[in-house]
Design an enzyme around this catalytic site. Structure first.
Site, PDB file in Angstrom:
ATOM      1  N   HIS A  29     -75.437   3.146 -15.323  1.00 17.70           N
ATOM      2  CA  HIS A  29     -76.494   2.619 -16.184  1.00 17.70           C
ATOM      3  C   HIS A  29     -76.296   2.720 -17.688  1.00 17.70           C
ATOM      4  O   HIS A  29     -77.180   2.297 -18.430  1.00 17.70           O
ATOM      5  CB  HIS A  29     -77.822   3.312 -15.825  1.00 17.70           C
ATOM      6  CG  HIS A  29     -78.275   3.072 -14.420  1.00 17.70           C
ATOM      7  ND1 HIS A  29     -78.484   1.797 -13.910  1.00 17.70           N
ATOM      8  CD2 HIS A  29     -78.548   3.915 -13.408  1.00 17.70           C
ATOM      9  CE1 HIS A  29     -78.883   1.897 -12.646  1.00 17.70           C
ATOM     10  NE2 HIS A  29     -78.920   3.177 -12.312  1.00 17.70           N
ATOM     11  N   HIS A  48     -81.622   8.984 -11.778  1.00 15.24           N
ATOM     12  CA  HIS A  48     -81.974   7.748 -11.073  1.00 15.24           C
ATOM     13  C   HIS A  48     -82.808   6.872 -12.002  1.00 15.24           C
ATOM     14  O   HIS A  48     -83.729   7.365 -12.643  1.00 15.24           O
ATOM     15  CB  HIS A  48     -82.753   8.113  -9.803  1.00 15.24           C
ATOM     16  CG  HIS A  48     -83.402   6.956  -9.129  1.00 15.24           C
ATOM     17  ND1 HIS A  48     -82.677   5.978  -8.499  1.00 15.24           N
ATOM     18  CD2 HIS A  48     -84.712   6.608  -9.002  1.00 15.24           C
ATOM     19  CE1 HIS A  48     -83.529   5.063  -8.009  1.00 15.24           C
ATOM     20  NE2 HIS A  48     -84.755   5.429  -8.294  1.00 15.24           N
TER      21      HIS A  48
END
Ligand SMILES: *[C@@H]1O[C@H](CO)[C@@H](O)[C@H](O)[C@H]1NC(C)=O
Length: 143
Positions: A35, A138
């Protein structure tokens, strides 16, 4: 009876190995690979960027991941979302106070591992992340 309890122990061991492996993806290191891309990798447009990055970061080894977001901002600021840069939403989920520049990738067609095709959308949003030991593990959603 002895045989079946032995089998149960084996199954329990097997299950815990599987669980540990599935949790290995849940780390700050894995989060950064999935990410964070900063400074942003050069590409001719957001879709080309997604197609390139999904391969570069090895995110489609077996199946084409339906969606993935790359935050184009420094990892230190993203790390802070679990601390002073974020607000607890609930449980271990934190919402960033800042808006981060990012490219959001959605799968369109093609096959893994190298030919998954994505539509990329450049945007600037807040993020909700799950934190463990004060680190994002996450990416829950874009806000
Ligand atoms: C940020 O990324 C750099 C380069 O990958 C790395 O060396 C550094 O440890 C990272 N910082 C944090 C806070 O994880």
């Amino acid at each position: 009876m002895l045989v079946s309890s032995c089998l149960l122990v084996r199954l329990a061991i097997l299950l815990s190995v599987v669980l540990v492996q599935s949790c290995e993806g849940q780390s700050w290191a894995a989060f950064q690979n999935k990410h964070i891309d900063y400074p942003r990798t050069q590409a001719s447009n957001p879709s080309a960027y997604c197609n390139l990055m999904m391969v570069k970061r090895n995110l489609n080894p077996i199946t084409c991941k339906p969606r993935n977001t790359f935050i184009n901002y420094d990892n230190e600021s993203v790390l802070q979302v679990c601390g002073s840069g974020g607000t607890c939403w609930q449980y271990n989920l934190y919402d960033s106070n800042e808006y981060f520049p990012m490219i959001d990738c959605s799968y369109t067609d093609g096959k893994p591992p190298k030919d998954c095709k994505y539509k990329g959308t450049e945007t600037c949003k807040r993020v909700r992340v799950a934190c463990e030991e004060k680190k994002p593990v996450h990416l829950e959603k874009l806000l």
